[in-house]
Motif scaffolding. Sequence first.
Motif, PDB file in Angstrom:
ATOM      1  N   SER A 297       0.829  -1.210   0.000  1.00 18.10           N
ATOM      2  CA  SER A 297       0.000   0.000   0.000  1.00 18.10           C
ATOM      3  C   SER A 297       0.858   1.252   0.000  1.00 18.10           C
ATOM      4  O   SER A 297       0.570   2.234  -0.696  1.00 18.10           O
ATOM      5  CB  SER A 297      -0.935  -0.005   1.214  1.00 18.10           C
ATOM      6  N   THR A 298       1.935   1.232   0.777  1.00 18.65           N
ATOM      7  CA  THR A 298       2.839   2.395   0.812  1.00 18.65           C
ATOM      8  C   THR A 298       3.462   2.629  -0.552  1.00 18.65           C
ATOM      9  O   THR A 298       3.553   3.767  -1.025  1.00 18.65           O
ATOM     10  CB  THR A 298       3.923   2.184   1.870  1.00 18.65           C
ATOM     11  N   ALA A 299       3.906   1.543  -1.202  1.00 16.32           N
ATOM     12  CA  ALA A 299       4.514   1.691  -2.528  1.00 16.32           C
ATOM     13  C   ALA A 299       3.507   2.244  -3.530  1.00 16.32           C
ATOM     14  O   ALA A 299       3.838   3.121  -4.340  1.00 16.32           O
ATOM     15  CB  ALA A 299       5.056   0.345  -3.001  1.00 16.32           C
ATOM     16  N   CYS A 300       2.266   1.756  -3.485  1.00 21.59           N
ATOM     17  CA  CYS A 300       1.229   2.279  -4.385  1.00 21.59           C
ATOM     18  C   CYS A 300       1.017   3.767  -4.167  1.00 21.59           C
ATOM     19  O   CYS A 300       0.928   4.551  -5.123  1.00 21.59           O
ATOM     20  CB  CYS A 300      -0.076   1.525  -4.151  1.00 21.59           C
ATOM     21  N   ARG A 301       0.909   4.151  -2.917  1.00 24.79           N
ATOM     22  CA  ARG A 301       0.638   5.554  -2.600  1.00 24.79           C
ATOM     23  C   ARG A 301       1.790   6.449  -3.042  1.00 24.79           C
ATOM     24  O   ARG A 301       1.571   7.526  -3.605  1.00 24.79           O
ATOM     25  CB  ARG A 301       0.392   5.698  -1.099  1.00 24.79           C
ATOM     26  N   LEU A 302       3.022   6.013  -2.813  1.00 24.50           N
ATOM     27  CA  LEU A 302       4.173   6.845  -3.181  1.00 24.50           C
ATOM     28  C   LEU A 302       4.309   6.961  -4.694  1.00 24.50           C
ATOM     29  O   LEU A 302       4.586   8.052  -5.221  1.00 24.50           O
ATOM     30  CB  LEU A 302       5.449   6.260  -2.582  1.00 24.50           C
ATOM     31  N   LEU A 303       4.116   5.861  -5.422  1.00 25.89           N
ATOM     32  CA  LEU A 303       4.232   5.910  -6.877  1.00 25.89           C
ATOM     33  C   LEU A 303       3.161   6.818  -7.481  1.00 25.89           C
ATOM     34  O   LEU A 303       3.449   7.630  -8.363  1.00 25.89           O
ATOM     35  CB  LEU A 303       4.120   4.500  -7.452  1.00 25.89           C
ATOM     36  N   ALA A 304       1.920   6.670  -7.004  1.00 27.82           N
ATOM     37  CA  ALA A 304       0.855   7.523  -7.531  1.00 27.82           C
ATOM     38  C   ALA A 304       1.077   8.982  -7.167  1.00 27.82           C
ATOM     39  O   ALA A 304       0.757   9.883  -7.953  1.00 27.82           O
ATOM     40  CB  ALA A 304      -0.500   7.038  -6.999  1.00 27.82           C
ATOM     41  N   SER A 305       1.650   9.247  -5.979  1.00 23.03           N
ATOM     42  CA  SER A 305       1.852  10.627  -5.537  1.00 23.03           C
ATOM     43  C   SER A 305       2.935  11.343  -6.332  1.00 23.03           C
ATOM     44  O   SER A 305       2.997  12.565  -6.316  1.00 23.03           O
ATOM     45  CB  SER A 305       2.207  10.649  -4.047  1.00 23.03           C
ATOM     46  N   LEU A 306       3.786  10.615  -7.024  1.00 22.67           N
ATOM     47  CA  LEU A 306       4.789  11.259  -7.877  1.00 22.67           C
ATOM     48  C   LEU A 306       4.163  11.839  -9.143  1.00 22.67           C
ATOM     49  O   LEU A 306       4.780  12.674  -9.806  1.00 22.67           O
ATOM     50  CB  LEU A 306       5.878  10.255  -8.255  1.00 22.67           C
ATOM     51  N   ILE A 307       2.968  11.395  -9.489  1.00 24.59           N
ATOM     52  CA  ILE A 307       2.297  11.870 -10.705  1.00 24.59           C
ATOM     53  C   ILE A 307       1.020  12.625 -10.371  1.00 24.59           C
ATOM     54  O   ILE A 307       0.782  13.730 -10.855  1.00 24.59           O
ATOM     55  CB  ILE A 307       1.973  10.696 -11.643  1.00 24.59           C
ATOM     56  N   ASP A 308       0.179  12.035  -9.524  1.00 18.72           N
ATOM     57  CA  ASP A 308      -1.149  12.597  -9.260  1.00 18.72           C
ATOM     58  C   ASP A 308      -1.495  12.442  -7.783  1.00 18.72           C
ATOM     59  O   ASP A 308      -2.312  11.582  -7.421  1.00 18.72           O
ATOM     60  CB  ASP A 308      -2.190  11.879 -10.133  1.00 18.72           C
ATOM     61  N   PRO A 309      -0.890  13.256  -6.903  1.00 21.90           N
ATOM     62  CA  PRO A 309      -1.248  13.152  -5.479  1.00 21.90           C
ATOM     63  C   PRO A 309      -2.690  13.580  -5.245  1.00 21.90           C
ATOM     64  O   PRO A 309      -3.148  14.578  -5.793  1.00 21.90           O
ATOM     65  CB  PRO A 309      -0.255  14.107  -4.809  1.00 21.90           C
ATOM     66  N   ARG A 310      -3.384  12.795  -4.420  1.00 16.41           N
ATOM     67  CA  ARG A 310      -4.781  13.067  -4.155  1.00 16.41           C
ATOM     68  C   ARG A 310      -5.089  12.792  -2.701  1.00 16.41           C
ATOM     69  O   ARG A 310      -4.389  12.040  -2.025  1.00 16.41           O
ATOM     70  CB  ARG A 310      -5.690  12.198  -5.033  1.00 16.41           C
ATOM     71  N   GLN A 311      -6.153  13.394  -2.239  1.00 17.37           N
ATOM     72  CA  GLN A 311      -6.656  13.084  -0.909  1.00 17.37           C
ATOM     73  C   GLN A 311      -7.256  11.684  -0.929  1.00 17.37           C
ATOM     74  O   GLN A 311      -7.989  11.321  -1.834  1.00 17.37           O
ATOM     75  CB  GLN A 311      -7.722  14.104  -0.505  1.00 17.37           C
ATOM     76  N   ALA A 312      -6.921  10.871   0.084  1.00 19.20           N
ATOM     77  CA  ALA A 312      -7.363   9.469   0.159  1.00 19.20           C
ATOM     78  C   ALA A 312      -7.037   8.750  -1.143  1.00 19.20           C
ATOM     79  O   ALA A 312      -7.931   8.343  -1.896  1.00 19.20           O
ATOM     80  CB  ALA A 312      -8.852   9.382   0.469  1.00 19.20           C
ATOM     81  N   PRO A 313      -5.755   8.565  -1.460  1.00 15.53           N
ATOM     82  CA  PRO A 313      -5.390   8.003  -2.767  1.00 15.53           C
ATOM     83  C   PRO A 313      -5.701   6.523  -2.918  1.00 15.53           C
ATOM     84  O   PRO A 313      -5.882   6.046  -4.030  1.00 15.53           O
ATOM     85  CB  PRO A 313      -3.881   8.249  -2.839  1.00 15.53           C
ATOM     86  N   LEU A 314      -5.733   5.760  -1.824  1.00 13.91           N
ATOM     87  CA  LEU A 314      -5.952   4.318  -1.908  1.00 13.91           C
ATOM     88  C   LEU A 314      -7.447   4.020  -1.875  1.00 13.91           C
ATOM     89  O   LEU A 314      -8.168   4.493  -1.000  1.00 13.91           O
ATOM     90  CB  LEU A 314      -5.241   3.607  -0.759  1.00 13.91           C
ATOM     91  N   ASN A 315      -7.903   3.229  -2.831  1.00 10.88           N
ATOM     92  CA  ASN A 315      -9.328   2.944  -2.954  1.00 10.88           C
ATOM     93  C   ASN A 315      -9.561   1.447  -3.085  1.00 10.88           C
ATOM     94  O   ASN A 315      -8.741   0.717  -3.662  1.00 10.88           O
ATOM     95  CB  ASN A 315      -9.910   3.651  -4.184  1.00 10.88           C
ATOM     96  N   ALA A 316     -10.680   0.994  -2.559  1.00 11.78           N
ATOM     97  CA  ALA A 316     -11.078  -0.393  -2.735  1.00 11.78           C
ATOM     98  C   ALA A 316     -11.557  -0.608  -4.167  1.00 11.78           C
ATOM     99  O   ALA A 316     -11.866   0.336  -4.894  1.00 11.78           O
ATOM    100  CB  ALA A 316     -12.178  -0.751  -1.740  1.00 11.78           C
ATOM    101  N   ALA A 317     -11.611  -1.850  -4.583  1.00 10.94           N
ATOM    102  CA  ALA A 317     -12.095  -2.171  -5.926  1.00 10.94           C
ATOM    103  C   ALA A 317     -13.544  -1.721  -6.068  1.00 10.94           C
ATOM    104  O   ALA A 317     -14.352  -1.913  -5.162  1.00 10.94           O
ATOM    105  CB  ALA A 317     -11.973  -3.664  -6.186  1.00 10.94           C
ATOM    106  N   PRO A 318     -13.920  -1.109  -7.186  1.00 13.50           N
ATOM    107  CA  PRO A 318     -15.302  -0.645  -7.359  1.00 13.50           C
ATOM    108  C   PRO A 318     -16.276  -1.812  -7.462  1.00 13.50           C
ATOM    109  O   PRO A 318     -15.896  -2.937  -7.806  1.00 13.50           O
ATOM    110  CB  PRO A 318     -15.244   0.144  -8.669  1.00 13.50           C
ATOM    111  N   ARG A 319     -17.534  -1.537  -7.184  1.00 18.98           N
ATOM    112  CA  ARG A 319     -18.559  -2.568  -7.222  1.00 18.98           C
ATOM    113  C   ARG A 319     -19.248  -2.671  -8.576  1.00 18.98           C
ATOM    114  O   ARG A 319     -19.924  -3.657  -8.843  1.00 18.98           O
ATOM    115  CB  ARG A 319     -19.605  -2.301  -6.139  1.00 18.98           C
TER     116      ARG A 319
END
Length: 686
Positions: A297-319
């Motif tokens: 989860s940390t790696a996902c958050r850091l990689l995404a934050s290098l391009i598109d940082p967002r509030q609450a970046p980690l999300n569950a799979a959509p329904r």
Amino acid sequence: MGNNGFPPVDVPGGHLSRCPACERQALLVYAPALGPVRVRCVGQPPCPAEALAGHFVGAQVVDKYIIAVEDTAFRQALLGQAVEAERKRLEEETARAEVETGSEKRQERRSAIDRLIEYARADFELFHAPEGTTYLRASDGLCYRLTSAQGRSLLARAFYAREGKGASSSAISEALPTLEAVARFDGPCHPVSVRVAREGDRIYLDLGDETARAAEIDAEGWRLRPIAELPVRFERPPGTRPLPEPVRGGDWNVLRELLNTDRAGFILATAWLVGTLAVLPAYPVLVLTGPQGSGKSTACRLLASLIDPRQAPLNAAPRELRDLAIYAQNAYVVVLDNVSSLPVWLSDGLCRLATGSGFRTRRLYTDSDEVVFEAVRPIVANGIPDFVRQADLADRTLPVRLALMPPERRRTAEEVEAAFREAAPGLLGLLLDAVSTGLRRKGGVEAKQLPRMADFAAFVLAAAEALPFTEEEFLEAYGAGQAELAASLLEDSFAEALLSFAEAVETWEGMASELLEAMLQRGQHERPPRGWPKTAQSVGATLARLEPVMLQVGVKLERVRAGKARTRLIRIQKVANQTSALSALSANGKNGSKQQNLADSAAPAGGQVADDLFNSCPPVVRHRSPEIGQNRPFSKGRTTADEADNLFETFWDGAGAGVADRMETKEGDGDGWWDPFEDDEDEAPF
């Protein structure tokens, strides 16, 4: 005052009347408090001063077009006209003030709506996107959806800035339809991007900060510019957070230390970052897997934050696909956290989102209006198990395995965040340098064979000169990752039985129902075991997904037509194992000593302990089926998106192609191969 000291038409004191020389409503008369009255014809062409002077008593020529009139009666007449106009105005205001009825109040309310529309058109540019969404563009260049909460707030602020009082919610709601009509029918059409945009050979990255700046990247390098000056348009959906201001001179080793993976994983993760900034027609899906405590989860958050940082970046799979489409509309990088398994409809949805797709649905469940979602997005997902179980998603996936974090390397979340904040400006600068290099070299890099994500691979090869790995290392890591995914897809009871059946018969031809019966007899099963397709239709769908994977291990699956009959047969042939261009690249010695650097990503059959390049990570054990070759074959003749028109699909195309147990329909041809036009019973849920 205008030219020659004469006031423009809209200056108080200037009056238009009929010109006695040309007889047009073009005579401008200006009566100052002191001095002579000045007269000028503003027609086209204007009457010369000499022609005007002959019609007035005591007129004197001031310049070519202006005369001065020393006539007291003339001045008094003008004064009388002004007094009469003011008297009428006061009488009208008094009448409106005296009449306090419901109609008068509605008129005042209508006046507020009209003023709000006037202020909006004066303060913002109203326009629409190609799909019809209406926007307003502020002076700093940022765009906001007209009907969103942000758009309504901007309208309220514009009203308050002009009148010092708030606009009612009902006034804003009633003004919106008119503003939407103006934006849609009178305003220009411009595409609007989230975070990253491309215009020609230039790429723009919105920093998302209060200064409203973006990084402009081209073949010469990169620089920061105000968004208002750019040829592209950005919107910032709710939850957008700022990127750090990029700096030059970063260190790739910092990123390597933040990712708890081997060198092959570091190469694929870095390549994915570069690809997300390249604005490609298709993006690979970065999949991080590993045991609990490996920092996924940390790696996902850091990689995404290098391009598109967002509030609450980690999300569950959509329904449902609707949720996935809305998520993609409001974020550039889609992050799915802690995925245990992917249903077939979601796997197909991720494929279409990665390669470009559109989704149409009703705006509301009670009406027939459509709303269109269209997006192509980079995706990063993580989970403990190998949740990529569909061949089409595996073709689009970059697999990265994370190792269990040893106790001596564990750090608190605060320490990791501090290290990332310190390194992020330099890492972003390195990524911008790499994208600039890719733009400069993209026309000079040629590859004989390209993988499934051809545009992505071609751009990374062009940018490799500015990356911490060579072109050969990238291709080897890419091929090894695809081989690992292919091996995992064959870890299936039906695939294993099919492989064993093909090796036993070498050549077979028949109907799907006959194949299922033959496999059941050979395995001594009375009915299909758990996990097997249970109908001829589902056998055909399963074979279609397994076709590229089985070819790697020497089993060729074909669909052939028997004579002139409509029925199509399944042909199974045992052929030589297929090898890829990437395998040859590793074997012919071009990589030199670098081949050993990626030994962990290209482990031989039976599994191998990964070479630990970081000296601080525990070894990673990769297991692979004995039948799988080192690398997955990439199909020959693959082209980039500039040479193909069919990379973009819709969410509806093939929505049920991966459903294992489809029932044969009356319209079907009974051949067992799924046809998207035969039935629609298994469309994805909405």
